[in-house]
Scaffold this motif. Structure first.
Motif, PDB file in Angstrom:
ATOM      1  N   UNK A   1       0.808  -1.224   0.000  1.00 18.95           N
ATOM      2  CA  UNK A   1       0.000   0.000   0.000  1.00 18.95           C
ATOM      3  C   UNK A   1       0.834   1.263   0.000  1.00 18.95           C
ATOM      4  N   UNK A   2       2.112   1.145   0.344  1.00 15.98           N
ATOM      5  CA  UNK A   2       2.942   2.355   0.351  1.00 15.98           C
ATOM      6  C   UNK A   2       3.461   2.654  -1.055  1.00 15.98           C
ATOM      7  N   UNK A   3       3.611   3.932  -1.344  1.00  9.51           N
ATOM      8  CA  UNK A   3       4.131   4.356  -2.642  1.00  9.51           C
ATOM      9  C   UNK A   3       5.431   3.613  -2.965  1.00  9.51           C
ATOM     10  N   UNK A   4       5.497   3.024  -4.158  1.00  4.65           N
ATOM     11  CA  UNK A   4       6.695   2.262  -4.518  1.00  4.65           C
ATOM     12  C   UNK A   4       7.087   2.577  -5.949  1.00  4.65           C
ATOM     13  N   UNK A   5       8.345   2.317  -6.263  1.00  6.31           N
ATOM     14  CA  UNK A   5       8.780   2.457  -7.646  1.00  6.31           C
ATOM     15  C   UNK A   5       8.172   1.311  -8.431  1.00  6.31           C
ATOM     16  N   UNK A   6       7.623   1.650  -9.592  1.00 10.00           N
ATOM     17  CA  UNK A   6       6.989   0.618 -10.390  1.00 10.00           C
ATOM     18  C   UNK A   6       7.537   0.703 -11.808  1.00 10.00           C
TER      19      UNK A   6
ATOM     20  N   UNK B   1      21.382  -0.184 -29.361  1.00  8.18           N
ATOM     21  CA  UNK B   1      22.218   0.992 -29.113  1.00  8.18           C
ATOM     22  C   UNK B   1      21.973   1.513 -27.702  1.00  8.18           C
ATOM     23  N   UNK B   2      20.681   1.608 -27.356  1.00 10.15           N
ATOM     24  CA  UNK B   2      20.314   2.187 -26.061  1.00 10.15           C
ATOM     25  C   UNK B   2      19.511   1.197 -25.230  1.00 10.15           C
ATOM     26  N   UNK B   3      19.482   1.492 -23.926  1.00 10.43           N
ATOM     27  CA  UNK B   3      18.795   0.614 -22.984  1.00 10.43           C
ATOM     28  C   UNK B   3      17.778   1.470 -22.230  1.00 10.43           C
ATOM     29  N   UNK B   4      16.506   1.233 -22.517  1.00 11.78           N
ATOM     30  CA  UNK B   4      15.448   2.092 -22.002  1.00 11.78           C
ATOM     31  C   UNK B   4      14.637   1.406 -20.913  1.00 11.78           C
ATOM     32  N   UNK B   5      14.156   2.199 -19.959  1.00 12.24           N
ATOM     33  CA  UNK B   5      13.209   1.687 -18.965  1.00 12.24           C
ATOM     34  C   UNK B   5      12.212   2.789 -18.640  1.00 12.24           C
ATOM     35  N   UNK B   6      11.093   2.375 -18.056  1.00  8.94           N
ATOM     36  CA  UNK B   6      10.023   3.347 -17.787  1.00  8.94           C
ATOM     37  C   UNK B   6       9.440   3.132 -16.391  1.00  8.94           C
ATOM     38  N   UNK B   7       9.260   4.216 -15.654  1.00 11.32           N
ATOM     39  CA  UNK B   7       8.588   4.128 -14.348  1.00 11.32           C
ATOM     40  C   UNK B   7       7.445   5.116 -14.273  1.00 11.32           C
ATOM     41  N   UNK B   8       6.663   4.930 -13.201  1.00 10.08           N
ATOM     42  CA  UNK B   8       5.624   5.901 -12.897  1.00 10.08           C
ATOM     43  C   UNK B   8       6.268   7.244 -12.581  1.00 10.08           C
ATOM     44  N   UNK B   9       5.575   8.312 -12.900  1.00  9.05           N
ATOM     45  CA  UNK B   9       6.074   9.650 -12.576  1.00  9.05           C
ATOM     46  C   UNK B   9       5.410  10.084 -11.279  1.00  9.05           C
ATOM     47  N   UNK B  10       6.229  10.441 -10.292  1.00 13.22           N
ATOM     48  CA  UNK B  10       5.689  10.812  -8.979  1.00 13.22           C
ATOM     49  C   UNK B  10       5.828  12.326  -8.796  1.00 13.22           C
TER      50      UNK B  10
END
Ligand code: GN1
Ligand code: MG
Length: 365
Positions: free
Chosen positions: A82-87, A102-111
Motif C-alpha cells: 500500500x505504500x508508494x513504490x517504484x513501479x 544501441x540504447x537501454x530504455x526503462x520506464x517508471x511511474x512519474x511521482x
C-alpha cells in the motif's frame, strides 16, 4: 529517428497507448539520461511517465541491474503493502526494459514531488536521513547473494585510487600537468581515505544491502509538507557498508555548496546539517550497528568524498567518458570542490565523531 519519436516508440513498447504530447528532459543524475514523457488520457487529463536511457558505459550489465531493482522493490513492496513504490513498466514480453542494440530504455511511474540539491531546512535533512536509514533496514533481511554487483568495486576506494593512477599514467588527453596539485593532495590522504575499504577487506565491517548513491535528491519529498515519500535511483543497490550510505549522503547534503560549485573554496561541511542527518539516519539504524560501524561513520564521510574526487579526476584525465559534463572543465571543478570539502571534513573529524556518538546514544536510549 529524433528523440521525440524515439521516446514515443519506446513508450508504445511499454504498452502506453495514450495520445502523445511530447517530452521534457529532466536534470537528474550525472550518469543516466532521464525524460518526462507526457500523454493525454481519453478523459482529457494529462499523464506522465519517466523514461530513462541507462548509461551502459557505466552499467555494463543493465539486465542484471534491472533484475536487482525488481527483487529489491518487490521485497520492499511486500513489507509495506500500500505504500508508494517504484513501479517499472513491462513490455509485451514481460521485460522491464527495451534494448534496441544501441540504447537501454526503462520506464517508471512519474511521482509529482520535490527534490533538494542543497538544503538548509533541518527537518527536511532529518527526514532524508530517516528515509535512507529505513531503506537500509527494509533490506536488512534481504539475501545479499541474490544481487548482481552492478558496478564491481563501486565503493572500493583502493580500486578507485588505482584507477586514478592508471589514468595519470595513460594521460589520454594530456591533462595531467594541469592537475599535479590535486593528484598530490589525493595521494597524501590515500591511507585515511582507504581505511574504510581496508577494514571491510579485513572483515571488520559487516556487509549489508546498501543503496550506495544516497544523494539527498534521490529522496522524493511530498510537495505539500516536509515528509519524504520514497527513495529512488536503485541502480547501485548492492552489498556495501553502512558508511557508504551515510558518508555519501553527508558528502552531498551537508556541503555548504553544490558538488560542482565553481567557487570550490567555499565547500565545507555544515555541522548542523551533519547533525540533523545523523539524527534521522541513526534513529533507524543505530540499534543494529556494530561499535566499529558507529566509530567509522564520520570517517566514512571523508572516505566517500575523497573517493569521488579520485573518480571525477580520473574521468577528467580520461577525457570525460563517464560523468555527463556541461562544460569542458566540469569534472575538474567537481574534483576541486570534493577536495575542498574533504579537507574541511578532516579538520572537523573530532566534532563529527562526537555528534555521531551523541546521536547514536540518543537513538538507543
Ligand atoms: C553519479 O548519476 P547520479 O547522479 O545518480 C554516480 C555516483 C556519484 C554521483 C556524483 C552510478 O550518480 O556514484 O556519487 O554521480 N553514480 C554512478 O554526483 O556512478
Ligand atoms: Mg545514481
Amino acid at each position: 529517428m529524433d528523440l521525440r519519436e524515439k521516446l514515443l516508440e519506446v513508450s508504445r513498447l511499454f504498452r502506453i497507448e495514450y495520445d502523445y504530447l511530447g517530452y521534457e528532459t529532466i536534470q537528474m543524475g550525472n550518469v543516466n539520461h532521464t525524460y518526462k514523457v507526457n500523454f493525454m488520457l481519453p478523459e482529457g487529463k494529462p499523464k506522465s511517465f519517466l523514461v530513462q536511457n541507462v548509461n551502459t558505459y557505466a552499467f555494463r550489465n543493465p539486465v542484471g541491474l534491472m533484475e536487482n531493482i525488481d527483487k529489491v522493490t518487490e521485497h520492499i513492496r511486500q513489507k509495506k503493502p500500500g505504500q508508494l513504490a517504484l513501479h517499472f513498466h513491462h513490455t509485451a514480453d514481460r521485460k522491464t526494459y527495451v534494448a534496441d542494440g544501441r540504447d537501454f530504455w526503462r520506464m517508471t511511474n512519474y511521482v509529482p514531488s520535490v527534490t533538494y540539491n542543497t538544503v538548509t531546512d533541518l527537518q527536511v535533512v532529518r527526514n532524508a536521513g530517516k528515509a535512507f536509514g529505513e531503506f537500509q533496514m527494509d533490506l536488512s533481511d534481504f539475501d545479499i547473494s541474490q544481487l548482481t554487483e552492478t558496478i564491481p568495486g563501486f565503493h572500493n576506494t583502493r580500486q578507485r585510487y588505482q584507477q586514478l593512477m592508471e589514468a595519470v599514467e595513460e594521460n589520454r588527453v594530456g591533462r595531467v600537468d594541469q592537475v599535479r596539485g590535486e593528484i598530490e593532495y589525493l595521494m597524501s590522504v590515500q591511507d585515511t581515505a582507504c581505511r574504510l575499504t581496508d577494514l571491510q577487506m579485513a572483515g571488520k565491517l559487516p556487509l549489508r544491502v546498501t543503496h550506495n548513491d544516497t544523494k539527498i535528491n534521490n529522496v522524493l519529498f511530498d510537495p505539500t509538507n516536509k515528509e519524504s515519500m520514497i527513495v529512488i535511483d536503485l541502480d547501485t543497490v548492492m552489498p556495501g557498508l553502512i558508511g557508504h550510505d551515510f558518508g555519501d549522503a553527508i558528502r552531498f547534503a551537508a556541503n555548504f555548496v553544490e558538488e560542482d560549485c565553481r567557487e570550490w573554496e567555499k565547500a565545507g561541511v555544515d555541522l548542523k546539517v551533519f547533525e540533523a542527518f545523523a539524527e534521522g539516519f541513526l534513529s533507524k539504524t543505530a540499534g543494529t550497528m556494530t561499535a566499529t560501524e558507529m566509530q567509522t561513520l564520520a570517517l566514512s564521510c571523508f572516505a566517500l568524498t575523497a573517493e569521488l574526487a579520485t573518480r571525477f579526476l580520473a574521468d577528467y584525465l580520461n577525457g570525460d567518458p563517464y560523468f555527463k559534463i556541461k562544460y569542458e572543465d566540469h569534472n575538474l571543478v567537481r574534483t576541486r570542490c570534493q577536495i575542498a570539502l574533504a579537507k574541511d571534513m578532516l579538520g572537523k573529524m573530532e566534532q563529527m565523531n562526537r555528534i555521531v556518538e551523541s546521536c547514536g546514544a540518543a537513538a538507543k536510549a
